[in-house]
Design a protein around this motif. Structure first.
Motif, PDB file in Angstrom:
ATOM      1  N   SER A 422       0.877  -1.169  -0.122  1.00  9.44           N
ATOM      2  CA  SER A 422      -0.064  -0.133  -0.078  1.00  9.44           C
ATOM      3  C   SER A 422       1.104   1.310   0.122  1.00  9.44           C
ATOM      4  N   PRO A 423       0.336   2.251  -0.840  1.00  6.92           N
ATOM      5  CA  PRO A 423       1.352   3.509  -0.691  1.00  6.92           C
ATOM      6  C   PRO A 423       1.191   4.296   0.400  1.00  6.92           C
ATOM      7  N   LYS A 424       2.187   5.157   0.872  1.00  2.85           N
ATOM      8  CA  LYS A 424       2.614   5.706   2.100  1.00  2.85           C
ATOM      9  C   LYS A 424       1.447   6.909   2.182  1.00  2.85           C
ATOM     10  N   GLU A 425       1.070   7.313   0.960  1.00  2.00           N
ATOM     11  CA  GLU A 425      -0.205   8.462   1.008  1.00  2.00           C
ATOM     12  C   GLU A 425      -1.409   7.890   1.121  1.00  2.00           C
ATOM     13  N   ASP A 426      -1.474   6.701   0.995  1.00  2.00           N
ATOM     14  CA  ASP A 426      -2.970   5.949   1.420  1.00  2.00           C
ATOM     15  C   ASP A 426      -3.377   6.258   2.667  1.00  2.00           C
ATOM     16  N   ASP A 427      -4.516   6.734   2.887  1.00  2.00           N
ATOM     17  CA  ASP A 427      -5.357   7.073   4.154  1.00  2.00           C
ATOM     18  C   ASP A 427      -5.945   5.820   4.384  1.00  2.00           C
ATOM     19  N   ILE A 428      -5.294   4.909   5.299  1.00  2.00           N
ATOM     20  CA  ILE A 428      -5.991   3.644   5.769  1.00  2.00           C
ATOM     21  C   ILE A 428      -6.317   3.610   6.936  1.00  2.00           C
ATOM     22  N   SER A 429      -7.369   2.838   7.613  1.00  2.00           N
ATOM     23  CA  SER A 429      -7.836   2.868   8.667  1.00  2.00           C
ATOM     24  C   SER A 429      -8.115   1.078   8.899  1.00  2.00           C
ATOM     25  N   TYR A 430      -8.272   1.032  10.267  1.00  2.00           N
ATOM     26  CA  TYR A 430      -8.037  -0.338  10.603  1.00  2.00           C
ATOM     27  C   TYR A 430      -9.368  -0.645  11.610  1.00  2.00           C
ATOM     28  N   ASP A 448     -11.643   1.126  15.749  1.00  2.00           N
ATOM     29  CA  ASP A 448     -11.731   1.285  14.491  1.00  2.00           C
ATOM     30  C   ASP A 448     -11.073   2.891  14.384  1.00  2.00           C
ATOM     31  N   GLY A 449     -10.001   2.777  13.634  1.00  2.00           N
ATOM     32  CA  GLY A 449      -9.101   4.247  13.683  1.00  2.00           C
ATOM     33  C   GLY A 449      -7.831   3.772  12.750  1.00  2.00           C
ATOM     34  N   GLU A 450      -7.173   4.817  12.683  1.00  2.00           N
ATOM     35  CA  GLU A 450      -5.767   4.801  11.740  1.00  2.00           C
ATOM     36  C   GLU A 450      -4.701   4.480  12.573  1.00  2.00           C
ATOM     37  N   GLU A 451      -4.476   4.300  13.953  1.00  2.00           N
ATOM     38  CA  GLU A 451      -3.392   3.843  14.822  1.00  2.00           C
ATOM     39  C   GLU A 451      -3.091   2.414  14.357  1.00  2.00           C
ATOM     40  N   THR A 463      -7.366 -14.729  31.053  1.00  2.00           N
ATOM     41  CA  THR A 463      -8.418 -15.232  30.209  1.00  2.00           C
ATOM     42  C   THR A 463      -7.911 -15.130  28.748  1.00  2.00           C
ATOM     43  N   THR A 464      -8.186 -16.041  27.614  1.00  2.00           N
ATOM     44  CA  THR A 464      -7.573 -16.079  26.394  1.00  2.00           C
ATOM     45  C   THR A 464      -8.588 -15.222  25.424  1.00  2.00           C
ATOM     46  N   TYR A 465      -8.170 -14.442  24.532  1.00  2.00           N
ATOM     47  CA  TYR A 465      -9.038 -13.873  23.563  1.00  2.00           C
ATOM     48  C   TYR A 465      -8.161 -13.921  22.188  1.00  2.00           C
ATOM     49  N   ARG A 466      -9.133 -14.000  21.234  1.00  2.00           N
ATOM     50  CA  ARG A 466      -8.737 -13.986  19.845  1.00  2.00           C
ATOM     51  C   ARG A 466      -8.898 -12.786  19.202  1.00  2.00           C
ATOM     52  N   PHE A 467      -7.970 -12.303  18.385  1.00  2.00           N
ATOM     53  CA  PHE A 467      -7.870 -11.079  17.650  1.00  2.00           C
ATOM     54  C   PHE A 467      -7.503 -11.052  16.037  1.00  2.00           C
ATOM     55  N   ARG A 468      -8.227 -10.632  15.184  1.00  2.00           N
ATOM     56  CA  ARG A 468      -7.745 -10.357  13.968  1.00  2.00           C
ATOM     57  C   ARG A 468      -8.184  -9.023  13.489  1.00  2.00           C
ATOM     58  N   VAL A 469      -7.545  -8.497  12.186  1.00  2.00           N
ATOM     59  CA  VAL A 469      -7.796  -6.869  11.831  1.00  2.00           C
ATOM     60  C   VAL A 469      -7.947  -7.003  10.462  1.00  2.00           C
ATOM     61  N   VAL A 470      -8.850  -5.777  10.310  1.00  2.00           N
ATOM     62  CA  VAL A 470      -9.222  -5.597   8.567  1.00  2.00           C
ATOM     63  C   VAL A 470      -8.998  -4.199   8.482  1.00  2.00           C
ATOM     64  N   ASN A 473     -10.023   1.460   3.297  1.00  2.00           N
ATOM     65  CA  ASN A 473      -9.608   2.818   2.831  1.00  2.00           C
ATOM     66  C   ASN A 473     -11.035   3.297   2.094  1.00  2.00           C
ATOM     67  N   ALA A 474     -11.032   4.345   1.387  1.00  2.00           N
ATOM     68  CA  ALA A 474     -12.162   4.852   0.859  1.00  2.00           C
ATOM     69  C   ALA A 474     -12.743   4.118  -0.322  1.00  2.00           C
ATOM     70  N   GLU A 475     -11.915   2.949  -0.830  1.00  2.00           N
ATOM     71  CA  GLU A 475     -12.529   2.245  -1.972  1.00  2.00           C
ATOM     72  C   GLU A 475     -13.162   0.896  -1.412  1.00  2.00           C
ATOM     73  N   GLY A 476     -12.721   0.578  -0.001  1.00  2.00           N
ATOM     74  CA  GLY A 476     -13.420  -0.502   0.407  1.00  2.00           C
ATOM     75  C   GLY A 476     -12.536  -1.290   1.566  1.00  2.00           C
ATOM     76  N   LYS A 477     -12.970  -2.440   1.876  1.00  2.00           N
ATOM     77  CA  LYS A 477     -12.292  -3.171   3.092  1.00  2.00           C
ATOM     78  C   LYS A 477     -11.688  -4.185   2.512  1.00  2.00           C
ATOM     79  N   SER A 478     -10.533  -4.716   3.336  1.00  2.00           N
ATOM     80  CA  SER A 478      -9.572  -5.663   3.061  1.00  2.00           C
ATOM     81  C   SER A 478     -10.108  -6.891   3.680  1.00  2.00           C
TER      82      SER A 478
END
Length: 1150
Positions: A422-430, A448-451, A463-470, A473-478
């Motif tokens: 992904s380019p550095k200029e792309d404004d990606i949120s997670y 839900d943010g850019e950090e 306690t055990t927790y499960r995590f995943r990240v998506v 950007n403005a075009e859609g979600k991965s």
């Protein structure tokens, strides 16, 4: 009924009905409602309670709060249509009861099913209690009250609510309250008499107010006979502001004792009403009449940053909201951007009244920064915060699985990486999704943010927790990343329980025991840590035990001391809190041994004074007494010579010259401690006798031997001798201590006077000093020459001029004309000047100095401190040192220092004349640019010869050209030039002579042309002769489009041209010609051209009517003179300036 114009119509209200006025949305309504009959459970909202008797409770007016303190019950007008919130305040007051009876019988009953409203606030209740207490104190002197109003001593005071329901009665009570009522009324009247404030300074966001303090009336200020004048009360003032009109809601904005206030944080271009209210303790005055003012207009508020309305990969549509205009309509908006460069430099991209703008031809996935400002007639607002907006790009790739940064008890810190590619200029949120193990709810979004990291809180421990990240950007979600599992850490346990001492404490140890904590925090306790602090302050704690056992022994303690102990446990979750400190006291023991006693002062022949220190260990209890025992010579048994609490004693009845032994022990409440070691004391003889004066023998100028004889020892051998030495008799210092009878003194100064004396010392004391002896060292060679430095060029010039004057005097006396004069200056290229300070001569006068130049022959000078070395090589470094000589020899050389001669000064360049005129000459020399830098090392000095034959300076600097101005025509001038640099000034060049040419005649003004029938007369101004040379004139004419031709040449100043053509225009110009005697004539510049137009041909009928006008038209127009033209330009500039000032005054200032 409705009133469209806002006025209240006069209507007839029948009996049994009441009138009500309501205002909604700017329209006032008049309602006629039936009046409800009164019943015990409540009364009508419009029912007025009966007024109190006029004299029944006149003495209780002091307890009634001010009408502005007593607010109406919130339910009083709740039954009206629209409620009081819809009624204008000026119409509500007519329904307020004129008098509110505090002791109303209907007060305990609920009104409309709601609890009764307390009409007295807290300050009024406190005032009532304070006045009741004051009344009871006055009545308590007589031993009782009236009507059962004086309660018993132990009974509680009556509550304010009960007192309001059952008013007090009795003659004495009425008298006491009547006195207090008059004071309260007088103060209340004073508070009500405040005037409205005065507005002094109005700004856009602030205003300054001032008012006058209220004053009492004349009747209130005069006290009655036998009464003391009342003290002046301390008033406070409260300023309240309303921006909803004169009768709107007022809000307190300032409170204080000053008579002025400055209100800040107001809104620009807003109408305000302000009033002031005086207060004293619990009493409040009626607010003053409000005064209105309007704040000034100003520039708009800072607008909000623009937002992205829509966008593509190459365009952005920005929108923004209008800020507050602050009283002046916003005309335009200024939008600036950084053009995607990422710098802090902004350029304007839009200026107009619209609230949106579209930018096109942008880069894909690039970040652009924008800021916005608004402008009105008052100015431009501040720019908004910089907002960063990205253009669109493609959908990001799935990121990698999250990573654990740090686990906590109730939180987990998780981080993830930016998607690859992904380019550095792309404004990606997670979007970070979390699933709790065994919950069954699946993955839920927790961030839900850019950090690229996030801390999830409010989790369960262990306690055990499960995590995943998506990523999106403005075009859609991965797609979601791979799932990671993380476990929270266990919590720290609670503190251990029941910390106690097991058994009886010992003087140096005790045993502690405790129980496990009640809450282990989710993990087993691994060890316990015991800390101990000496004393009861608990300032410092030391760890004494660490292990898994639940008891420990604290040893190595001090007897009779207080200790504090505490314990905490450690598990996988961390450390538990500390337990409360447990205090433990160890029992005391007898004190430890003391240090051996010591002798105080000098032992006498038959008595000795000894002193000792307390024992280092007191055993935990204060020392109460000491016991001193003495051992006599040749006696094995000891005897006690002192017992007491002091730390010194004097032992008498001793024999002189004998040795005695002493020992000591200390005691406390636990008993006597051990004896100290023995201390030997010997009584002996006195100090030695005074020594004889010492003898002095010189071995060299810097070395001498001092010897002396041993004095009488007075019963004790001399242990050492002390020798004092100094340059003055009153300031001698100790220089030797020892048992020898002589001492060698080194490092002395030659030819110097010294004093010395000696003293003997033994075990008994110190003897007196001998008489002081004078000693003198012999003379020596001079000392080293110091402080050598080079002479400056100015010092060498002064030295040179002084030498030149002396030589000139000798030449005049001897009249030797052939002898060459000395140079004006020592050349720094071949000479070096030295200066030094004369060293110490060590008793023999300095006769000369020797200057060593290294490879050259040394130079011998006389007794001088300045010398100039000549005949040296230019640009050469020399190593120089100087040596002083006297009659005894040569002293040491000074330190070696380096000096360098300067290079030879430069030669003069060749001087040329590149351009000349009758008043100027441009000269050039050397090779180089016309303009040089001031820092150039090579510079030049140009001189010109004046009328007296002296050369004066024209230019001095690094340039290679110079223009000589203000010269005379046809005159020869002599010049010479000199070059100089850091090495000095070079010689002057040979004298160059340049001559200025003759000056041409001055330009003439345009000639004057007058038509005379078929000819014309041309005239021009006259020029005087130029330095004896006559001046003639040359007149040229041009007919039509042909060339100029000479039509006249001569000394006259006018010419008549005949046979003019009636259909052709003529042009004339004239110039002056200087006829030189010894040179060709010089033609001056031509004047400006004058045009003669052909005459106008009119019809015969109109020729007679307009004959005079045609004659006037045929006359040539006269041109303006220079003075008239200058005056016309100045008048036009003045009119233009006045018009500009008027425009600025009208459009900008107003």
């Amino acid at each position: 009924m409705m009133s469209p114009n806002g006025s209240v119509p006069q209507i007839y209200v029948p009996p049994g009905y009441v009138q009500q006025i309501i205002e909604e949305n700017g329209v006032r309504r008049v309602l006629v409602l039936p009046q409800t009959e009164f019943h015990p459970g409540g009364h009508s909202p419009l029912h007025h309670p009966p007024p109190p008797q006029p004299h029944a409770h006149a003495h209780l007016q002091a307890f009634i709060p001010h009408p502005h303190i007593m607010h109406a019950p919130p339910h009083l007008y709740s039954g009206m249509a629209g409620g009081t919130g819809d009624m204008n305040p000026q119409y509500i007051s007519q329904y307020h009861p004129a008098h509110t009876s505090i002791y109303s019988e209907q007060e305990p009953h609920p009104q409309h099913g709601r609890p009764a409203f307390a009409h007295r606030d807290e300050r009024a209740s406190k005032t009532y209690e304070r006045l009741q207490k004051k009344l009871k104190e006055r009545q308590g002197v007589g031993g009782g009250g009236v009507g059962g109003l004086a309660p018993s001593k132990d009974s509680p005071p009556p509550s304010p609510q009960k007192s309001r329901g059952t008013p007090p009665s009795g003659g004495d009570l009425q008298n006491g309250l009547g006195e207090l009522d008059e004071e309260a009324k007088a103060l209340q009247n004073c508070l009500d008499a405040i005037c409205k404030p005065v507005v002094t300074d109005i700004q856009a966001r602030g205003v300054s107010l001032s008012w006058v303090a209220p004053s009492r009336t004349e009747g209130d200020e005069e006290p009655k006979e036998g009464e003391e004048s009342p003290a002046e009360p301390s008033l406070t003032y409260e300023v309240s502001v309303s921006y909803n009109g004169k009768d709107g809601k007022y809000k307190a904005a300032h409170s204080g004792v000053e008579l002025s206030a400055t209100l800040q944080d107001l809104r620009p271009a807003t109408d305000y009403h302000v009033r002031v209210q005086a207060m004293c303790n619990c009493l409040q005055g009626i607010p003053s009449d409000p005064v209105s003012f309007t704040t000034l207009s100003c520039e708009p508020d800072t607008p909000s940053p623009p937002r992205k309305a829509s966008g593509t990969k190459s365009s952005l549509v920005l929108q923004w909201k209008a800020p507050c205009d602050n009283g002046s309509k916003i005309q335009n908006y200024i939008l600036q951007w950084d053009e995607g460069k990422g710098t802090s430099v902004f350029e304007q991209c839009f200026y107009g009244p619209q609230k949106q703008y579209r930018l096109s031809k942008l880069s894909t996935a690039s970040r652009y920064s924008f800021r916005l400002a608004a402008k009105n007639d008052m100015g431009v607002s501040e720019f908004s915060e910089v907002v960063h907006i990205m253009t669109s790009c493609s959908v990001p790739a799935p990121p990698l699985s999250p990573e654990l940064v740090q686990p906590g008890v109730t939180w987990l810190c998780v981080r993830w990486q930016r998607p690859a590619g992904s380019p550095k200029e792309d404004d990606i949120s997670y979007v970070l999704e979390m699933e709790e193990e065994g919950s069954g709810y699946g993955f839920q979004a927790s961030y839900d943010g850019e950090e690229l990291s996030h801390t999830i809180r409010n989790l369960h421990r262990s306690t055990t927790y499960r995590f995943r990240v998506v990523a999106y950007n403005a075009e859609g979600k991965s797609n979601p990343s791979a799932v990671s599992e993380f476990t929270t850490a266990p919590d720290r346990p609670s503190c251990p329980c029941r910390l106690t001492v097991k058994g009886k404490p010992h003087p140096t140890s005790f045993r502690l025991t405790w129980e496990p904590p009640k809450d282990s925090g989710g993990s087993d306790v691994t060890k316990y840590v015991v800390e101990l602090s000496e004393g009861l302050c608990g300032s410092s704690w030391n760890q004494v035990y660490s292990g898994s056992a639940m008891e420990c022994v604290c040893d190595g303690l001090s007897p009779g001391c207080s200790y504090q102990a505490r314990v905490h446990c450690i598990s996988a979750g961390g450390e538990s809190p500390l337990t409360e400190a447990l205090q433990v006291q160890t029992p005391p023991v007898p004190p430890g041994p003391c240090q051996p006693p010591r002798v105080v002062g000098k032992p006498k022949a038959r008595e000795v004074q000894i002193r000792w220190a307390p024992p280092l260990v007191d055993g935990g209890s204060a020392v109460s007494s000491y016991s001193v025992e003495m051992f006599a010579p040749q006696v094995e048994e000891s005897r006690e010579v002192y017992q007491g609490c002091e730390l010194d004693c004097t032992v008498g009845s001793l024999l002189p010259g004998r040795s005695y032994a002493f020992r000591i022990r200390a005691a406390n409440k636990a008993g006597y401690g051990p004896f100290s070691e023995r201390s030997e004391v010997t009584t002996g003889p006195g100090a030695p006798e005074t020594c004889r004066p010492p003898c002095f023998t010189c071995k060299s100028p810097t070395c001498a031997v001092v010897s002396w004889e041993a004095p009488a020892c007075n019963g004790a051998a001399v242990s050492e001798y002390r020798l004092e030495w100094g340059a003055a008799e009153g300031s001698m210092q100790l220089c030797y201590t020892g048992a020898a009878l002589s001492h060698e003194m080194r490092g002395l100064l030659p030819a110097t006077n010294y004093f010395c004396r000696v003293q003997a010392v033994n075990v008994a004391g110190v003897g007196l000093f001998s008489d002081a002896v004078l000693c003198q060292t012999p003379c020596s060679v001079p000392a080293t020459v110091s402080s050598v430095h080079a002479l400056r060029e100015s010092e060498m010039r002064v030295e040179c001029r002084t030498t030149e004057r002396e030589e000139d005097e000798e030449e005049e006396e001897e009249e030797e004309e052939d002898e060459e004069a000395a140079p004006l200056l020592y050349s720094p290229s071949t000479c070096l000047g030295l200066r030094w300070e004369a060293p110490c001569d060590h008793g023999s006068e300095i006769t000369s100095y020797l200057i060593d130049l290294g490879e050259k022959q040394p130079i011998l000078t006389g007794p001088v401190t300045k010398y100039i070395i000549q005949n040296l090589q230019p640009d050469t470094t020399y190593r120089i040192r100087i040596q002083a000589l006297n009659s005894l020899g040569a002293g040491p050389f000074s330190h070696t220092f380096k000096l360098k001669t300067k290079p030879l000064p430069p030669l003069p360049p060749r001087l040329e004349c590149t351009a000349s005129s009758h008043q100027t000459l441009r000269l050039k020399w050397g090779d180089g640019p016309a303009k040089a830098q001031p820092t150039d090392s090579l510079q030049y000095h140009l001189q010109m010869e004046d009328r007296n034959g002296r050369f004066i300076s024209l230019y001095k600097g690094p340039c290679h050209t110079h223009k000589v101005q203000r010269l005379n025509e046809s005159t020869s001038y002599a010049f010479r030039i000199q070059a100089f640099n850091e090495a000095g000034e070079g010689p002057f060049s040979t004298v160059y002579t340049f001559t200025t040419p003759l000056s041409p005649p001055a330009p003439l003004k345009a000639p004057r042309v007058e038509r005379v029938d078929e000819s014309c007369e041309v005239s021009w101004e006259t020029l005087p002769p130029m330095k004896g040379d006559p001046v003639i004139y040359c007149l040229q004419s041009m007919q039509g489009n042909s060339d100029f031709k000479q039509i006249y040449r001569g000394s006259a100043t006018s010419f008549q041209l005949p046979n003019l053509s009636s259909s052709t225009d003529y042009r004339f110009r004239v110039c002056a010609v200087r006829q030189c005697q010894d040179a060709p004539e010089i033609i001056g510049p031509y004047s400006s051209t004058v045009i003669l137009l052909p005459p106008r041909i009119d019809t015969p009928g109109a020729s007679g009517a307009t004959g005079s006008k045609a004659a006037e038209a045929q006359k040539p127009k006269r041109s303006l003179t220079d003075e008239q033209f200058s005056f016309l330009i100045i008048a036009l500039l003045a009119v233009t300036s006045i018009l500009i000032a008027v425009a600025i005054q009208y459009f900008v200032i107003e």
